[in-house]
Every structure is written in C-alpha cells, then in structure tokens.
Write an enzyme that holds these catalytic residues in place. Sequence first.
Site, PDB file in Angstrom:
ATOM      1  N   ASP A  52       7.713   3.125  15.685  1.00 12.52           N
ATOM      2  CA  ASP A  52       9.087   2.995  16.143  1.00 12.52           C
ATOM      3  C   ASP A  52       9.446   4.071  17.155  1.00 12.52           C
ATOM      4  O   ASP A  52       8.699   5.029  17.366  1.00 12.52           O
ATOM      5  CB  ASP A  52      10.050   3.077  14.948  1.00 12.52           C
ATOM      6  N   TYR A 110      -0.080   7.865   7.226  1.00 10.49           N
ATOM      7  CA  TYR A 110       1.061   8.489   7.884  1.00 10.49           C
ATOM      8  C   TYR A 110       1.325   9.856   7.265  1.00 10.49           C
ATOM      9  O   TYR A 110       1.166  10.042   6.054  1.00 10.49           O
ATOM     10  CB  TYR A 110       2.319   7.627   7.742  1.00 10.49           C
TER      11      TYR A 110
END
Length: 244
Positions: A52, A110
Amino acid sequence: MRNISLIVSYDGTNYHGWQCQPELITVQQTLQERIEKIVNHHIKLFAGARTDSGVHAYGQTVNFLTSSTIELKGLTRGLNSLLPPDIRISHAGEADRNFHSRYSAKSKIYIYSILNSAYNTPFYTRYVWHIPYSLNVLSMNRTVKLITGAHDFSAFKKKDTLYQNPIREVLQAGVKKRGDFIYVVIEGAGFLRYMVRNIVGTLMLVGSGKLTENDFRVILESKEREKAGPTAPAKGLFLRRIKY
C-alpha cells in the site's frame, strides 16, 4: 521469451503504493517504465505483493517476460542507473517459464518497526511508528501468537472492505525488542488489506495495558473491525521477503 525475476527494494514514502493507478506515481509504474526503456518493448510486470501507499520493501519479487538478450548483470546495472534512488534492484535471475511472482509464492514475511523512546529522530521518522511511552514487549509477544494458524481475520481487515473468503493462514508471528526498537514479525501465506497494520495497532494497546491477551482473543473471534485497535501508520511496515 525469457522469464526474468528481480528482487526489488524501495522506500515507499513518495509512492502511492505498488500497483499502477491513473495519474498517480507508483512503484510498479516507475519500475516498468525503466525496464521497457532497456528491453525496448512493452512488458507486463507482476509482483509477489501489492504494498500500500507508504509501505516499504526489502525484498519485493517481480517478474516479466522479455525477448531481449541483455545479460542479467547489464540489466541490473542499467535499471539502477535509471531508477530514482529510492528504488533499487538487488538481484536479477532467469526463472522457469511457469514462475509467477504472485501465484508461485508460498509465504510473505512482513516486519513492522516501532521506535519506543521518549523522543523521535529525523533519521528514523520515515520508517517507524514512534510510541513515546513504555510498551510491554513480553505481553505483546505472547498475544501475537494467538494469530498463528488459519483464522477469519475480518476484525483486522480494512474497514468496509468485503472478501469472499476472509480466512488467512499465519505461519509464525513474534515481537522482538532491540534497544529502543520493537519489531513485529509476521509470516503468512496471504494477508487481507491493512491486516498487519491493524494487528500491530491492536498489539500496541496490549503493550500499553489498555487491552489484555484475552481481549485480543475476543477481538479476533468477534470478526468485527470496530472492536480492534487503530491502523498503524504505513511508514513502519516493510515487506521483508517472499518465499517460493
């Protein structure tokens, strides 16, 4: 046609995410334009993860098909000379024709970075969520283990986003402290949008004593986004690695 794979790292601060969007600067558009300039034909660029806006990457994997005969070393050097300094190619290779950076992926790792100190610094501000009050890392680490396995993660999805199947599998998760830095590490086969950032935002409430481990469990099982914590800022999130 050769199937070329690249490992890409980037600072996402100046980009509206990975994926091409009309009239917006994205990582995909920036990289694709430079590749096309070198191979001298249009390509379709695929990525292992669609990060994003504001999210960074150490190890984004991409691939594309090309008829160009350029050597891999020359491709890497050429791209790094044309790309802006906040995007870099660290590796190039020839993959099997059936390899697809997204659909061949087994898992993604992540890392979310928190600076847990009284004062922030201009040298870290683009890459951390600054929390000036003390956080209980042991409690956060115990709590994050609750997300391992396959669960309906609707409580941690982006608000008002609908999914046919909101079940995702987390392979491992942990919270570690290194000096003033706290790192939340989550490896999963797939993620809902904002899932990691919403988990981190809720873990922050656990670390500050506003929620208990059992409260977190209830939130996960509720499948209701409204019951979870805030969305952690994008700037602290890094795509560390994609496993194949």
